[in-house]
Design a protein around this motif. Sequence first.
Motif, mmCIF file in Angstrom:
data_model
loop_
_atom_site.group_PDB
_atom_site.id
_atom_site.type_symbol
_atom_site.label_atom_id
_atom_site.label_comp_id
_atom_site.label_asym_id
_atom_site.label_seq_id
_atom_site.Cartn_x
_atom_site.Cartn_y
_atom_site.Cartn_z
ATOM 1 N N VAL A 183 0.872 -1.172 0.000
ATOM 2 C CA VAL A 183 0.000 0.000 0.000
ATOM 3 C C VAL A 183 0.914 1.229 0.000
ATOM 4 O O VAL A 183 1.771 1.372 0.870
ATOM 5 C CB VAL A 183 -0.913 0.039 1.233
ATOM 6 C CG1 VAL A 183 -1.931 1.163 1.099
ATOM 7 C CG2 VAL A 183 -1.596 -1.288 1.423
ATOM 8 N N VAL A 185 0.910 5.469 -0.255
ATOM 9 C CA VAL A 185 0.113 6.694 -0.173
ATOM 10 C C VAL A 185 1.059 7.886 -0.240
ATOM 11 O O VAL A 185 2.030 7.962 0.511
ATOM 12 C CB VAL A 185 -0.718 6.750 1.128
ATOM 13 C CG1 VAL A 185 -1.464 8.072 1.223
ATOM 14 C CG2 VAL A 185 -1.694 5.593 1.175
ATOM 15 N N VAL A 239 -3.005 7.200 -4.178
ATOM 16 C CA VAL A 239 -3.025 5.925 -3.480
ATOM 17 C C VAL A 239 -2.766 4.828 -4.495
ATOM 18 O O VAL A 239 -3.501 4.696 -5.489
ATOM 19 C CB VAL A 239 -4.373 5.695 -2.765
ATOM 20 C CG1 VAL A 239 -4.371 4.332 -2.083
ATOM 21 C CG2 VAL A 239 -4.631 6.797 -1.750
ATOM 22 N N ASN A 240 -1.692 4.061 -4.275
ATOM 23 C CA ASN A 240 -1.303 2.967 -5.168
ATOM 24 C C ASN A 240 -1.195 3.441 -6.621
ATOM 25 O O ASN A 240 -1.617 2.757 -7.562
ATOM 26 C CB ASN A 240 -2.296 1.808 -5.057
ATOM 27 C CG ASN A 240 -2.362 1.250 -3.653
ATOM 28 O OD1 ASN A 240 -1.384 1.336 -2.899
ATOM 29 N ND2 ASN A 240 -3.498 0.696 -3.259
ATOM 30 N N TYR A 258 -6.651 2.878 3.546
ATOM 31 C CA TYR A 258 -6.429 2.315 2.216
ATOM 32 C C TYR A 258 -5.647 1.012 2.328
ATOM 33 O O TYR A 258 -4.770 0.861 3.194
ATOM 34 C CB TYR A 258 -5.652 3.295 1.333
ATOM 35 C CG TYR A 258 -6.428 4.552 1.023
ATOM 36 C CD1 TYR A 258 -7.444 4.561 0.082
ATOM 37 C CD2 TYR A 258 -6.142 5.737 1.705
ATOM 38 C CE1 TYR A 258 -8.152 5.715 -0.193
ATOM 39 C CE2 TYR A 258 -6.842 6.896 1.429
ATOM 40 C CZ TYR A 258 -7.857 6.869 0.476
ATOM 41 O OH TYR A 258 -8.561 8.011 0.221
ATOM 42 N N PRO A 263 -7.709 1.874 -5.194
ATOM 43 C CA PRO A 263 -8.350 2.489 -4.017
ATOM 44 C C PRO A 263 -9.836 2.767 -4.204
ATOM 45 O O PRO A 263 -10.549 2.988 -3.229
ATOM 46 C CB PRO A 263 -7.549 3.781 -3.835
ATOM 47 C CG PRO A 263 -7.006 4.103 -5.173
ATOM 48 C CD PRO A 263 -6.726 2.762 -5.809
#
Length: 266
Positions: A183, A185, A239-240, A258, A263
């Motif tokens: 993950v 971010v 995110v990702n 997340y 996401p």
Amino acid sequence: MSIGNSPDDGRPSIGRRLRQARVESGLTVDEISSTTRVRAPIVHAIEQDDFSRCGGHVYARGHIRTLARAVGLDPADLIAQYDAEHGGRPSPTPAAPLFEAERIRSEPRRPNWTAAMVAAIVAVVGFVGFTLFSGGEKDSGRSVAADGPTTRPATPTHSPSKPADPKPDPSESAIAAAPANKVTVKVTATDAASWISAKDHNGRLMDELVLKEGASKTFTDDKRIDLVLGNAGAVQLFVNGKEIKNVGDNGQVQRLSYTKGDPEAG
């Protein structure tokens, strides 16, 4: 001094404005103290309009500016209110006049006639020798010029320099190559500063700080990241490798979580 209104124009006092903004942001005094490095007793005193614990006007202005940024207020407005209520900034002290030391005049030296005569004789002898030598060189130079062919100096040729290869444009976001088994971010404060906090899947604190305008912070975990944004409308969130739209409004506190993958899929 108790929390109240400014005695001059009836608007809320500095301490009341700071406390109200902190409460609306969902932050405690300890969280503000941990983020700004301003000790909790000083934060309490400032919110009660007691600036005596700051150690002077300079430190008071610095604490007000730091706390205002942490809760999303305009520091310049609060500093102007502080100066208006506490006599303004001190006037600069004029520099003391400088006195030029009296120059000591040196006594004139007597001319050295012997050295002057020697120099004059050397100059005359040198001039005569140079004239005789130059006359002989002119005659020989003319004959050489008449016998030898006339050549033009070669014009240097310059090959055009090869233009440098253009450098490849950097990727718009380094998070675009985020690994799929983690993950990732990335938070960027685009419009203003924002207080942020991030924890891993075990609930351990990864970091908490005030992200200044234009700065970025990236967090990575194997399973999950829990995120708190103190000024959600001022940040850009990836995110990702995918940008998250409409994170929140200015001054709004958002708590987000997340995991791996898309996401917005879940």
